[in-house]
Design an enzyme around this catalytic site. Sequence first.
Site, mmCIF file in Angstrom:
data_model
loop_
_atom_site.group_PDB
_atom_site.id
_atom_site.type_symbol
_atom_site.label_atom_id
_atom_site.label_comp_id
_atom_site.label_asym_id
_atom_site.label_seq_id
_atom_site.Cartn_x
_atom_site.Cartn_y
_atom_site.Cartn_z
ATOM 1 N N ARG A 105 35.996 31.256 36.172
ATOM 2 C CA ARG A 105 36.001 32.713 36.027
ATOM 3 C C ARG A 105 34.624 33.197 35.595
ATOM 4 N NH1 ARG A 105 38.423 37.321 37.720
ATOM 5 N NH2 ARG A 105 39.256 38.642 36.070
ATOM 6 N N THR A 115 39.913 39.409 46.716
ATOM 7 C CA THR A 115 40.335 38.079 46.309
ATOM 8 C C THR A 115 40.834 37.310 47.527
ATOM 9 O OG1 THR A 115 40.998 38.997 44.171
ATOM 10 C CG2 THR A 115 41.859 36.831 44.702
#
Length: 572
Positions: free
Chosen positions: A106, A392
Site C-alpha cells: 500500500r 483499481t
Amino acid sequence: MRIAWLLLSLGLASAASFAQTEPEPPTGREERQAVFASRFLAVTANPHASDAAVQILRAGGSALDAAMAAQMVLGLVEPQSSGIGGGAFLLHWSNAERRVQAYDGRETAPQGATSRRFLDASGQPLSRDLAIRSGAAVGVPGVLRMLELAHRAHGRLPWPQLFQPAITLAEAGFPISPRLHRLLARERTLASDPAARALYYLADGTSKPVGALVRNREYAATLRAIADGGADVLHSGPIAEDLVRAVAGHPRPGDLALEDLAGYRAIERAPVCGGYRAFRICSMGPPSSGGIAVLQLLGILERTPFATSPPHSADAVHYFSEAARLAYADRARYIADPAFVAQPVEGLLDPAYLGERALLVGPRSMLRAQPGVPRHAEARLDEILESETAGTSHLSIVDGDGNAVALTSTIEDAFGSRILVRGFLLNNQVTDFSLGPETGVGAIANRLQGGKRPRSSMAPLFVFDAQGELRMIAGSPGGPAIINYVAKALISVLDWGLDVQEAAAAPNFGSRNGPTELERRTRYEELAAPLRERGHEVLLLNLTSGLHLIEKVPGGWRGGADPRREGAARGN
C-alpha cells in the site's frame, strides 16, 4: 462542489455520492462461459495480461511470477486502474507448505503531509477534483517493493524475464480497447499533461479511437531499467528524481520527497482468516478493511435467516444488505494503518461479537447501522467515510503445483493524479485518507498523517474447504463497494451453487451503510418495490465490479471474468 466534498469527508453524503463513475457497462452478461483448465489458470482484467501470465506459466514460472508479468502488462493496457505508480495487496498460497502469506504494498503518505493538506484557508476541504487531480494527492508508490519482496520468497524465474511481455507489448503497441476509449473520452484533465496527451489523444484533444495503436516506449524503457536494477530504480536515482520533480512542479504541488521514496518498505503481514459455514476464508488485514469487512458481513449473515431465503430474492438482499451495514459501520470506525491505530481485529471477528451484531438484523431495514464495541476497541474514535474510488484492478492465478496468488492493485481514482512520468501514471492515494477537519469528539482512525498507509477496501481472498484444500481465489476492483462485490461472489458460489462465471456476472447489490444499492439494468430492479416495503431506501446504480474468480473443480480449475470489464480467463 465544495459542499458536496465536505459532506463526503464527514460521512454525511448519501450512497449516491459513491456511485461509480464508470461508463455504462456492457450488456449480454450471461453469454460468457467459465473457462476450464487442468494445469494452471490466470484470470485478469485484460486479455493481454492473461496471455502474459500464461506465457510465464508455460515457461515454468510460479503463480507469483505470472502475477508479476500480468501486473506489468495491466499498467500498460489499463493505465486508468493500476500500475507501478500505485500500490497493491497480495495474498499467496503455498500448496506444499499449506500456508497463506499476505504482502502489503500500500502507498504511504509523504512524511511532509499533514491533516490540513486538503483544507483551504478557512479550514474547509478543497473540492474533490482539486484534491484528486493534483501533486498533493500523490503517495509513495509501493507495488514494486511488494512484488520484489514476494518474488524473493515465491519466484522461480529470473526477475528480468518477468518484465519482457510488457516491454515487448509497450514497444510494439496495443490497440485502445472500447473501455479505455470510453474512459479517456470522459476524462477532463489527463489531456493537459503533455506526455499523456501524446499517448492517448489526437491533435484536437479528443481521445484516440477504439483500435488505435498506443506505443508507450517510455514505459518500456522504465521497465527495462527496473528489470536490470530492481525496485531500487523507482525509489532512488534519475527516475525517482523525475517523480519528485513532477509532483513538486504541478500547479497544485505535493509533498513527495526523495527520502520518502528511498524509505518505503513493503511489509509481510499476517492474513486475517475466519469461518463461513463449512469454509475457511483468508484475506488481507489492516490497513485494508476489505478482508475484515467481508468476514464480518458473512459471519453476521450466517446468523440470520439468509440461508432459508430463496436465491436472488428480496429476502436474500435484505439480510445481505443489513449485514453489510453493520460491517461497514465497524470498518468506518476502527480500521486504519495498524502502525498508527490499534486494531481490534480479533474482537471484530469474535463469533460472540458477530452473534451480538446479528441480533440487530430484523425484518425491516435499520437504514443506517451504528458501530459496535468489540473487545480491545480503542475508545474515542470517530466514524467517518471516505471517497475511495475505483482506479483499481484484480487478478487471480493458480499454477501447476497448486500455488495461488490473489492480487488487487490500485492508483486510487481513474487515471490517478493525472500525472504521467516515464510512461506511467502516479497515484492519488493520499485522498484515501479522511480529509475533513477533526470533529472534536475523538480521533479519526484514518486521518492523514505523514508515513501512514491509508485505509483500503481491497480484498484479495482465498476460500478453503473443510479439508483445508483451496476452493476459490477471488477479488475485485470497485472502491468501497469491493466488500459487497466479493461477498456477493462468495455467496453466489458457496450458497447458491453458481459457477464462477455465473457468480461474476450476477447482479451486484448491497449497502455501504446507506441506501440499499441494486445494479441498474438487471433483474434486481424488480426487487426495489418489495425492499422499500421492508423500509429500505433503494438506489439503482451502475455497480461496475471487476470480479476475477477461480474455483477448484474435479480434474482442475474453472475461471470466470467479470463481463462488466474486459477481463479474460486463460489456462492450460
